[in-house]
Design an enzyme around this catalytic site. Structure first.
Site, short mmCIF file in Angstrom:
data_model
loop_
_atom_site.label_atom_id
_atom_site.label_comp_id
_atom_site.label_asym_id
_atom_site.label_seq_id
_atom_site.Cartn_x
_atom_site.Cartn_y
_atom_site.Cartn_z
N CYS A 12 63.19 66.43 27.46
CA CYS A 12 62.46 67.53 26.82
C CYS A 12 63.18 67.83 25.52
CB CYS A 12 62.32 68.74 27.73
SG CYS A 12 63.84 69.57 28.14
N CYS A 88 58.08 67.90 28.14
CA CYS A 88 57.72 68.93 27.17
C CYS A 88 56.21 69.09 27.17
CB CYS A 88 58.24 68.56 25.78
SG CYS A 88 57.93 66.87 25.31
N CYS A 96 58.05 66.00 21.22
CA CYS A 96 58.61 65.30 22.37
C CYS A 96 59.28 64.03 21.92
CB CYS A 96 57.51 64.95 23.37
SG CYS A 96 56.68 66.37 24.06
#
Length: 171
Positions: A12, A88, A96
């Site tokens: 993430c 994400c 991302c």
């Protein structure tokens, strides 16, 4: 089934909440078959305190939890990844990371609980929801017949897990 242990990296942006939760869940749910790691494209350098609180409430040892940059997994001597999942949330317009190389990958976007607003109780609920969604997706993934499914069908299943919107009751 083979005795192979699959390495899984959860990515993430900040590596302070979602990917840390996913790492913990995968190492518990996939114990013996999967080894999970987490990292961020712009690691915050510390794990969100609500992440640690939630994991402790769920009886996880949080000694593993450390916010780190994804470059750590591209360095010489890093574990070779079999799977890379970005967690994400595209809806939040986050950037991302894209993982280069040969691991199978998919996007399993989860709203960022660290950006939740409101009371502490409302923020903690966002962390619990992220945990629930990740747990459901990881549980589906760990029950796939990895040793007997071809790569194309597996990629389709990985993508499908990421598109799952109603995770109530998924285990």
């Amino acid at each position: 089934m083979t005795g192979k242990i699959y390495n899984v990296l959860f990515l993430c942006t900040g590596n302070s909440a979602r990917s840390i939760l996913a790492e913990a869940i995968m190492n518990r749910v996939g114990q013996g078959r999967f080894k999970a790691y987490s990292a961020g494209s712009q690691a915050k350098g510390e794990v969100h305190p609500f992440t640690l609180d939630l994991l402790k409430q769920m009886n996880f040892d949080t000694g593993f939890a450390r916010s780190k940059n994804w470059d750590e997994f591209a360095a010489p001597g890093a574990p070779t990844m079999d799977f890379v999942f970005t967690v994400c949330d595209n809806a939040a317009k986050e950037s991302c990371p894209v993982w280069p190389g040969q691991p199978m990958s998919a996007h399993w976007g989860i709203p960022d609980p660290a950006s939740a607003t409101g009371t502490d109780a409302e923020k903690r609920l966002a962390f619990s929801e992220a945990y629930r969604m990740l747990n459901a997706r990881i549980s589906i993934f760990t029950n796939l017949p990895l040793a007997s499914i071809d790569r194309l069908a597996l990629q389709d299943r990985l993508d499908s897990i990421g598109r799952t919107s109603d995770l109530n009751g998924a285990a």
